[in-house]
Design an enzyme around this catalytic site. Sequence first.
Site, mmCIF file in Angstrom:
data_model
loop_
_atom_site.group_PDB
_atom_site.id
_atom_site.type_symbol
_atom_site.label_atom_id
_atom_site.label_comp_id
_atom_site.label_asym_id
_atom_site.label_seq_id
_atom_site.Cartn_x
_atom_site.Cartn_y
_atom_site.Cartn_z
ATOM 1 N N LYS A 161 0.842 -1.208 0.000
ATOM 2 C CA LYS A 161 0.000 0.000 0.000
ATOM 3 C C LYS A 161 0.876 1.256 0.000
ATOM 4 O O LYS A 161 0.609 2.212 -0.726
ATOM 5 C CB LYS A 161 -0.925 -0.008 1.228
ATOM 6 C CG LYS A 161 -2.060 -1.008 1.080
ATOM 7 C CD LYS A 161 -2.805 -1.281 2.376
ATOM 8 C CE LYS A 161 -3.787 -2.421 2.134
ATOM 9 N NZ LYS A 161 -4.433 -2.913 3.351
ATOM 10 N N GLN B 144 -5.035 -1.613 9.441
ATOM 11 C CA GLN B 144 -4.878 -2.944 8.849
ATOM 12 C C GLN B 144 -5.505 -3.994 9.769
ATOM 13 O O GLN B 144 -5.205 -4.052 10.958
ATOM 14 C CB GLN B 144 -3.376 -3.239 8.645
ATOM 15 C CG GLN B 144 -3.089 -4.558 7.956
ATOM 16 C CD GLN B 144 -3.569 -4.588 6.510
ATOM 17 O OE1 GLN B 144 -3.402 -3.636 5.757
ATOM 18 N NE2 GLN B 144 -4.195 -5.700 6.122
ATOM 19 N N ASP C 209 -11.460 2.292 3.867
ATOM 20 C CA ASP C 209 -11.768 0.858 3.827
ATOM 21 C C ASP C 209 -13.282 0.629 3.743
ATOM 22 O O ASP C 209 -13.723 -0.498 3.545
ATOM 23 C CB ASP C 209 -11.222 0.178 5.102
ATOM 24 C CG ASP C 209 -10.233 -0.924 4.784
ATOM 25 O OD1 ASP C 209 -10.051 -1.223 3.588
ATOM 26 O OD2 ASP C 209 -9.644 -1.492 5.726
#
Length: 294
Positions: free
Chosen positions: A54, A98, A121
């Site tokens: 990422k 994460q 997200d």
Amino acid sequence: MTARIIDGKVIAAELRGRVADEVARVRRDHQLTPGLAVVLVGNDPASEVYVRSKHTQTQAAGMASFEHKLPADVSEGDLLALIARLNHDPRVHGILVQLPLPKTLHTETIINAIDPAKDVDGLHPNNAGRLAGGFAALSPCTPLGCIILTKSVHASIEGMNAIVIGRSNLVGRPLVQLLLNENATVTIAHSRSRDLAKLCAQADLVYAAVGRPEMVRGDWLKPGATVIDVGINRIPVPGAKPKLVGDVAFQEALDVAGAITPVPGGVGQMTVACLLVNTLRAACAIHGLPAPAV
Ligand code: NDP
């Protein structure tokens, strides 16, 4: 018949290119550099690989990347304090924590603390609710990638029969909503569904997001169906690296499907590219700019 392979690698690279062009445009025209902050708690090796990827791809697209690594035993209070700082940091337009988090932390509390405008997200209840209501929202990246891959085969999926196997908050449920937004007719299947083979046989579009290696067999598919395989399953190979397989029996499906994503090289490639899209969209929305043309 041999199915066309949907090349996630190529499609993701094209998408990253379009994002980079738009990032350059908003930098030039609006002096805005979109920024993504990724928070990694602990040192799970798979998560470290994802976070590194990422970071690299965010920078390659011309965006600012902020990495925050915290020890596995970080307190919930300290993690929430970091999220509060990122919520208020004007350089940060996207915040991604994460997952999975260490078991000592309450995932829902952490996700709920992220400013929904920066929730790239798409897991905050505000965004999940807005998506379910058919309103503009930041949507989870993997389902967004599935839609883009589908559209590389079908310009429109209006009226097509789709089946989504799996109903997680991360993949299955948001994918159902995105398909409804595209006017597909959607069947949602899960571990309690009866006769999956029969349900699949009616589907023009099959999305497998289960986590069971090669569960969907070739003879379940309607001839010519488009198959998007989200599953990533690591099969141990004695004396070698584990083999990656999807939730669909790929070789069998090749003979029946019209188009299919491989594993690896399909959906997985799209997830980070769509994270860049979400970060760019969030940055534009926060600054009152029109949605970017990606
Ligand atoms: P979850 O474990 O959260 O959800 C799995 C879903 O599959 C559940 O809804 C479950 O049903 C359903 N299921 C389980 N067994 C069966 C069965 N026998 N028949 C039908 N449905 C079943 O997984 P995720 O959604 O997070 O991930 C799914 C897969 O996608 C995994 O392989 C994961 O690694 C992969 N993945 C890939 C990504 C990528 O970038 N390519 C990103 C995210 C995930 P129920 O709700 O009834 O329990």
